[in-house]
Design a protein around this motif. Structure first.
Motif, short mmCIF file in Angstrom:
data_model
loop_
_atom_site.label_atom_id
_atom_site.label_comp_id
_atom_site.label_asym_id
_atom_site.label_seq_id
_atom_site.Cartn_x
_atom_site.Cartn_y
_atom_site.Cartn_z
N GLU A 16 34.55 49.91 34.98
CA GLU A 16 33.48 49.53 35.78
C GLU A 16 33.98 49.87 37.33
O GLU A 16 33.04 50.18 38.17
CB GLU A 16 32.82 48.15 35.60
CG GLU A 16 31.56 47.86 36.37
CD GLU A 16 30.80 46.69 36.08
OE1 GLU A 16 30.28 45.85 36.78
OE2 GLU A 16 31.05 46.26 34.79
N LYS A 23 29.68 52.70 33.13
CA LYS A 23 29.77 52.01 31.89
C LYS A 23 28.33 52.24 31.40
O LYS A 23 27.35 53.01 31.82
CB LYS A 23 29.73 50.58 32.48
CG LYS A 23 28.51 50.27 33.16
CD LYS A 23 28.37 48.73 33.65
CE LYS A 23 27.12 48.38 34.49
NZ LYS A 23 27.06 46.96 35.00
N ASN A 40 36.67 46.50 30.34
CA ASN A 40 35.22 47.03 30.73
C ASN A 40 35.38 46.89 32.26
O ASN A 40 34.85 47.81 32.90
CB ASN A 40 34.25 46.16 30.28
CG ASN A 40 34.22 46.41 28.36
OD1 ASN A 40 34.59 47.65 28.25
ND2 ASN A 40 33.56 45.55 27.76
N ARG A 51 29.61 51.19 40.91
CA ARG A 51 29.12 50.17 39.74
C ARG A 51 27.76 49.67 39.91
O ARG A 51 27.07 49.44 38.93
CB ARG A 51 30.17 49.09 39.58
CG ARG A 51 30.49 48.35 40.66
CD ARG A 51 31.29 47.15 40.33
NE ARG A 51 32.38 46.56 41.37
CZ ARG A 51 32.63 45.38 41.47
NH1 ARG A 51 31.84 44.31 40.67
NH2 ARG A 51 33.32 44.91 42.37
#
Length: 641
Positions: free
Chosen positions: A9, A271, A5, A263
């Motif tokens: 990201e 995400k 993840n 991000r």
């Protein structure tokens, strides 16, 4: 899964980035890493070779290293340092010298051998510089190279003084400074014309040889260049992008400096998000702006094709999302910044009651009130609220010397014409002229000159506030002590600054306070002044019932507006009101035509303000809302208690 993840990201980021909540915690982290290196080298009787930087960014690191030395026994006897750069020409004892900077902020407070300290020499003859630069490189090599190189980053993307156009394999050399770099240094030198045009700097190739490279950046002002350096293509136009080629680099940022990274700025592109109302508003406005479409014309395909499918699925149908955000934006618009009397205020930014509010507009400098919220200022007075304005500082460092002389000359001639004895005044004038003729760049003015410059700005502020409709007993000059150093570097804030602010607030007992909410520069007067107001209100809220009902609204200055998704109150300004605002700004004649500290923008302050207000109105219009001539925007500060 967590690692996957994180990689997703940060997939736009081309080098490692660590983000800390604030510069203090980030600086402690970097200082600890330096200390660990020093101790590791001490354990094997080896030398730690540090590449050091100057400027505001590393000051916190140096302060923590000094604390470690004094409180934890960290020794620097095995440390050798090489500084990145120095202005040329530059005397080592000059206020702006990096030799002096390093002594004041680090070397004079630790046990380092001064023979192990190396800073480029700004005093050598021009023809000696090539040989000096070669010798500087050789010294670094003779010590085995740099173990850690600390970097900041300039707004041109420079590291050291490697300006746009620098080669990735460049060595230590004499360079010409970029105009933006010189403008950024203007305040330290008392004006851009006094900033050297040259500097001696380590090259990018020299920096690359360090075994560890740490680039630090704090505050929102650095966010745009950080995004280019971290996510942009490698280019000589942004020298910091060359660091993407290093396997030994890490960027250490605070949250504001990292805020433009994908991000953080548009997280839905990298995400799945937790869709708060604020994030939905930001995403929808971003989508409408990117596609150049009104909010109510956005479609499901628009959401799905631009990284917002998750929002469409979880919160859709999309038209309902569009309606919701459109209504939210519409409810920020009000022609009644003090609240509309006898109206349903459930969907309005301000309370309807009391119908006539007591209001304090805090202005950090003597012209921020009319530049930043002049239209709203005039509207509040026209709508019969009890408006006060408080000028927090004298602004006496931002007046030209010749303007000060001109005002004293007027007084000399006036008193002579009226037949008054002006012997003392003439003597003072002669002393002022003599001082100014011999004045060095950034030299502190004499108390008499400071007083004259302060009175010039005070008179202009009174004229501006009167034009907005205030009586003299509603115009307050605080001259907060932190500012009255006579220098560009101000004194630390003390309890006296806060107590003086509390005293004024207790006198007025306002239901509304307006304050400058410009936080891009953490060393700027606006942020310092805001924190004083905040501290005063927090203390008063503990004991004063009226303070708990006082709402604090933040405005922005002449350079940047709040992002549209952040705005909580947008006050429309008619063409006539925009003209009145402009005339209020014109009262500040010392800041017109050519201000002492104009920043990057060549436009006059009234032009910046007018364009900014029109741009805010256009942003609302482009999103499909009503079309206004101009708008001033505000965000409410929410107290946690």
């Amino acid at each position: 899964m967590a690692r996957l993840n994180l990689l997703e990201e940060t997939r736009f980021e081309k080098l490692p980035v660590s983000v800390f909540e604030n510069p203090q915690t980030a600086s402690i982290n970097v200082a600890q890493r330096i200390a660990n290196l020093i101790k590791k080298k001490q354990a094997i009787n080896a030398t730690a070779v540090l590449g050091l930087a100057t400027g505001a960014t590393p000051i916190g690191v140096y302060a923590e290293l000094i604390r470690m030395h004094k409180e934890d026994g960290l020794s620097f006897k095995n440390v050798v340092t090489f500084n990145l750069d120095e202005y040329y020409p530059m005397q080592p004892n000059a206020v702006q010298s990096y030799v002096r900077f390093m002594n004041e902020h680090l070397f004079d407070h630790i046990d380092i051998d001064k023979n192990n300290v190396h800073v480029p020499d700004g005093t050598i003859k021009l023809e000696e510089i090539p040989a000096f630069c070669l010798a500087y490189e050789k010294k670094i090599s003779d010590f085995g190279g740099l173990d850690i190189q600390i970097l900041g980053i300039g707004r041109t993307g420079h590291i050291g003084f490697n300006e746009p156009g620098s080669a990735p394999n460049s060595g230590t050399r004499l360079v010409t400074l970029d105009d933006l770099t010189r403008r950024d240094a203007a305040r330290d030198f008392g004006g851009k014309s006094f900033v050297p045009t040259k500097a001696i700097t380590m090259g990018i190739g020299t920096i690359f040889k360090a075994r560890e490279i740490i680039l630090m950046a704090w505050n929102r002002k650095k966010a745009s260049i950080i995004k280019k350096a971290v996510e942009g293509e490698i280019s000589g136009e942004v020298p910091a992008t060359y660091l993407q080629l290093s396997e030994n680099v890490e960027f250490i940022l605070d949250a504001p400096a990292a805020s433009d990274l994908t991000r953080f700025n548009t997280p839905w592109l990298v995400k799945d998000c937790i869709w708060t109302d604020k994030l939905i508003r930001k995403a929808v406005i971003w989508l409408a702006t990117a596609l150049k479409k009104p909010i109510l014309k956005l479609t499901e395909d628009d959401y799905n094709n631009n990284g917002m499918a998750q929002l469409a699925i979880e919160k859709g149908p999309v038209y309902n999302i569009n309606i919701h955000i459109f209504n939210k934006l519409q409810h920020t618009i009000t022609g009644w910044p003090g609240g509309k009397p006898n109206a349903d205020d459930s969907q309005r930014p301000e309370r309807a009651e009391p119908a006539k509010k007591r209001i304090v507009i805090f202005s950090p400098h003597p012209d921020d009130d009319v530049i930043s919220m002049g239209g709203t200022f005039i509207r509040l007075v026209d709508q019969k609220h009890d408006v006060h304005v408080a000028y927090q500082t004298s602004g006496n460092t931002a007046v030209w010397d010749d303007d000060a002389l001109r005002f004293v000359e007027f007084n000399v001639d006036f008193t002579a014409q009226m037949g008054f004895d002006n012997t003392h005044l003439r003597d003072m004038y002669d002393n002022m002229r003599l001082f100014m003729e011999q004045k060095k760049p950034n030299q502190v003015d004499t108390p008499e000159i400071q007083a004259v410059k302060g009175l010039i700005r005070k008179g202009e502020a009174i004229a501006g506030a009167r034009y907005c409709g205030l009586e003299d007993d509603h115009i307050h000059f605080q001259a907060l002590p932190f500012y009255e150093s006579g220098k560009n570097q101000k004194n630390p804030v003390t309890d006296l600054d806060i107590e003086l602010t509390m005293e004024l607030l207790k006198k007025v007992k306002p239901e509304q306070v307006f304050a400058a909410g410009d936080f891009e520069d953490p060393h700027g007067t606006h942020l310092v002044c805001f924190n004083i107001i905040l501290a005063a209100l927090k203390r008063l809220r503990q004991t004063e019932s009226w303070a708990k009902d006082c709402w604090l609204w933040m405005y922005r200055g002449a350079w940047h507006e709040f992002e549209t998704y952040e705005i909580e109150m947008a006050v429309p300004i008619s063409p006539k009101e925009l003209e009145r605002k402009k005339y209020a700004i014109f009262k500040h004649q010392s800041q017109k035509d050519r201000a002492v500290f104009p920043g990057d923008d060549a436009r006059e302050f009234w032009q910046r303000a007018e364009d900014r207000n029109r741009d805010t109105a256009k942003a609302y219009d482009d999103l499909g809302l009503a079309e206004y001539e101009a708008m001033e925007a505000f965000v409410r500060y929410k107290f946690e208690d």
